[in-house]
Write an enzyme that holds these catalytic residues in place. Structure first.
Site, short mmCIF file in Angstrom:
data_model
loop_
_atom_site.label_atom_id
_atom_site.label_comp_id
_atom_site.label_asym_id
_atom_site.label_seq_id
_atom_site.Cartn_x
_atom_site.Cartn_y
_atom_site.Cartn_z
N TYR A 25 32.06 12.26 48.97
CA TYR A 25 31.00 13.18 49.42
C TYR A 25 31.40 13.82 50.76
CZ TYR A 25 26.62 14.59 51.67
OH TYR A 25 25.63 15.28 52.37
N LYS A 32 32.35 17.73 51.51
CA LYS A 32 31.55 18.50 52.48
C LYS A 32 32.46 19.07 53.57
CE LYS A 32 27.65 19.01 52.64
NZ LYS A 32 26.78 20.07 52.06
N THR A 82 27.41 17.54 56.99
CA THR A 82 26.94 16.16 57.14
C THR A 82 27.67 15.36 58.22
OG1 THR A 82 26.83 14.03 55.96
CG2 THR A 82 28.53 15.54 55.25
N ASP A 83 27.00 14.34 58.72
CA ASP A 83 27.61 13.38 59.66
C ASP A 83 28.69 12.54 58.96
OD1 ASP A 83 25.60 12.24 58.05
OD2 ASP A 83 25.17 10.65 59.48
N GLY A 115 15.46 21.62 46.69
CA GLY A 115 15.83 20.40 47.39
C GLY A 115 14.96 20.20 48.62
N GLN A 116 15.26 19.15 49.39
CA GLN A 116 14.46 18.84 50.59
C GLN A 116 14.49 20.00 51.59
OE1 GLN A 116 14.33 14.73 52.16
NE2 GLN A 116 16.46 14.65 51.48
N LEU A 117 15.70 20.40 51.97
CA LEU A 117 15.83 21.45 52.98
C LEU A 117 15.34 22.79 52.44
CD1 LEU A 117 16.80 22.57 55.68
CD2 LEU A 117 19.11 22.71 54.74
N TRP A 158 21.02 11.79 57.72
CA TRP A 158 19.91 10.92 57.33
C TRP A 158 18.60 11.72 57.08
CZ3 TRP A 158 19.83 5.42 59.88
CH2 TRP A 158 21.12 4.91 59.95
N1 LIG Z 1 20.07 14.11 52.19
C1 LIG Z 1 20.69 13.65 53.27
O1 LIG Z 1 20.45 12.52 53.74
C2 LIG Z 1 21.70 14.52 53.99
C3 LIG Z 1 22.40 13.98 55.08
C4 LIG Z 1 23.32 14.80 55.76
C5 LIG Z 1 23.52 16.11 55.35
N2 LIG Z 1 22.84 16.59 54.26
C6 LIG Z 1 23.10 17.96 53.83
O2 LIG Z 1 21.90 18.71 54.00
C7 LIG Z 1 21.83 19.73 53.00
C8 LIG Z 1 20.48 19.67 52.31
O3 LIG Z 1 20.37 18.40 51.69
P1 LIG Z 1 19.06 18.00 50.86
O4 LIG Z 1 18.80 16.56 51.14
O5 LIG Z 1 17.99 19.02 51.06
O6 LIG Z 1 19.64 18.11 49.38
P2 LIG Z 1 18.88 17.86 47.98
O7 LIG Z 1 17.46 17.53 48.23
O8 LIG Z 1 19.74 16.94 47.20
O9 LIG Z 1 18.91 19.31 47.33
C9 LIG Z 1 20.11 19.91 46.91
C10 LIG Z 1 19.75 21.06 46.02
O10 LIG Z 1 20.98 21.70 45.62
C11 LIG Z 1 20.82 22.09 44.28
N3 LIG Z 1 22.10 22.28 43.62
C12 LIG Z 1 22.97 21.32 43.17
N4 LIG Z 1 24.02 21.91 42.56
C13 LIG Z 1 23.81 23.25 42.63
C14 LIG Z 1 24.54 24.37 42.17
N5 LIG Z 1 25.72 24.24 41.50
N6 LIG Z 1 24.04 25.61 42.39
C15 LIG Z 1 22.87 25.76 43.04
N7 LIG Z 1 22.12 24.74 43.50
C16 LIG Z 1 22.60 23.49 43.30
C17 LIG Z 1 20.05 20.96 43.65
O11 LIG Z 1 19.46 21.43 42.45
P3 LIG Z 1 19.45 20.53 41.12
O12 LIG Z 1 18.49 19.42 41.42
O13 LIG Z 1 19.00 21.48 40.07
O14 LIG Z 1 20.86 20.04 40.92
C18 LIG Z 1 19.02 20.65 44.73
O15 LIG Z 1 17.86 21.42 44.57
C19 LIG Z 1 23.04 19.50 52.09
O16 LIG Z 1 24.07 20.37 52.48
C20 LIG Z 1 23.45 18.08 52.36
O17 LIG Z 1 24.82 17.85 52.12
C21 LIG Z 1 21.93 15.83 53.60
#
Ligand SMILES: NC(=O)c1ccc[n+]([C@@H]2O[C@H](COP(=O)([O-])OP(=O)(O)OC[C@H]3O[C@@H](n4cnc5c(N)ncnc54)[C@H](OP(=O)(O)O)[C@@H]3O)[C@@H](O)[C@H]2O)c1
Length: 285
Positions: free
Chosen positions: A124, A128, A100-101, A10-12, A149
């Site tokens: 969501y 969370k 998350t916010d 994922g991104q992070l 975001w």
């Molecule tokens: N994106 C935002 O704007 C945002 C905002 C606020 C907070 N956050 C939080 O920041 C954190 C990082 O977000 P991100 O944007 O980096 O997320 P992301 O890019 O959507 O990546 C999430 C990763 O989790 C993996 N995943 C999903 N289900 C899984 C499972 N059962 N077991 C193991 N891995 C699994 C996904 O793999 P697959 O692709 O194989 O499913 C994906 O690689 C998260 O906690 C998110 O809630 C994000």
């Protein structure tokens, strides 16, 4: 330092691996290698690898889809982090979890501090929040970082969507009545590394970008920088709309600015998202 990373694609997760300090050993896993919803597999992986720290970058992040996919969102966002906390306790590892916010309802008029009352508007945010609570119950000194975001050069995010739409359309209608702070995933990764290195106290920390904007402002900044840096040849006109003109399955908070005073008191700077955006756009060029 031995780190077990989940959600590595994922991104992070991707940004975390890019910033891994010298000498740290990492086992970077994603859902194909370690499904965090499977407690037996999680315990097996953790007891075999014996990490000092588990960084959970895995999540169900599809905000609208979660409204009709409640069970899976809950398994990934609540059961998964709980499983990691249970396994971490078995080997004395510390869990760093990300939230998350969207745990807030957006009715505030000043930035949210960690102790403010939560009241998620959608599935969501609710799942969370349940994940935060489960982690804190199982491992009270776990580090929980609420962020907002998120964008980066990896995965799917608002910046990439805007670049794609800019090539397809001359005019874009973007929501102007939801305010928050864009945050670069690389800066979240660095903040996590800093908190680990500082052996910071556990609990919830807010971490986000250093200036608040509406989505429409964020889009305009993306287009201006992209044009300046020749990532785009033309920029679309941004028309401000209100949320009710752009109905989505999930309701989002109208104001989700996070107060980052607590993490700043640990000498960790907020995300300078405008400068990070320039770098991300150059990488995407
Ligand atoms: N994106 C935002 O704007 C945002 C905002 C606020 C907070 N956050 C939080 O920041 C954190 C990082 O977000 P991100 O944007 O980096 O997320 P992301 O890019 O959507 O990546 C999430 C990763 O989790 C993996 N995943 C999903 N289900 C899984 C499972 N059962 N077991 C193991 N891995 C699994 C996904 O793999 P697959 O692709 O194989 O499913 C994906 O690689 C998260 O906690 C998110 O809630 C994000």
């Amino acid at each position: 330092m031995k780190v077990l990373l989940t959600g590595s694609k994922g991104q992070l997760g991707s940004c975390f691996q890019d910033r891994l300090p010298d000498g740290w050993e990492i086992w970077a896993t994603d859902s194909d290698v370690l499904d965090i919803t499977d407690l037996d597999k999680v315990k097996q992986a953790v007891t075999q690898f014996k990490p000092n720290v588990i960084v959970n970058a895995a999540a169900y992040t599809a905000v609208d889809k979660a409204e009709t996919d409640r069970e899976l969102a809950a398994r990934i966002n609540e059961t998964g982090p709980k499983n990691l906390a249970l396994a971490a306790n078995e080997v004395g590892a510390r869990l760093v979890h990300v939230s998350t916010d969207y745990v807030f309802d957006g009715n505030a008029t000043k930035p949210y501090v960690e102790e403010d009352a939560t009241n998620p508007l959608g599935v969501y945010g609710k799942t969370k929040l349940d994940g935060e609570i489960a982690v804190a119950e199982v491992q009270p000194d776990a580090i929980i970082i609420r962020t907002a975001w998120v964008f980066s050069e990896y995965g799917n995010n608002f910046v990439k969507t805007m670049l794609r739409l800019a090539k397809e359309r001359d005019t874009l209608a973007i929501v102007a009545d939801q305010r928050g702070c864009p945050t670069y995933a690389g800066d979240i990764a660095q903040a996590i590394i800093d908190l680990i290195q500082k052996k910071s106290q556990g609990g919830v920390y807010h971490f986000c970008g250093d200036t608040e904007v509406a989505w429409s402002d964020f889009a305009s900044v993306i287009f201006n920088v992209a044009l300046e840096r020749e990532v785009l040849e033309k920029k679309p006109i941004v028309n401000n709309i209100i949320s009710s003109d752009y109905p989505t399955l999930a309701k989002r908070p109208s104001y989700s600015v996070l107060d980052c005073g607590k993490i700043r008191s640990e000498n960790i700077d907020m995300s300078n998202w405008k400068s990070a955006l320039e770098e991300v756009l150059l990488k995407l060029k």
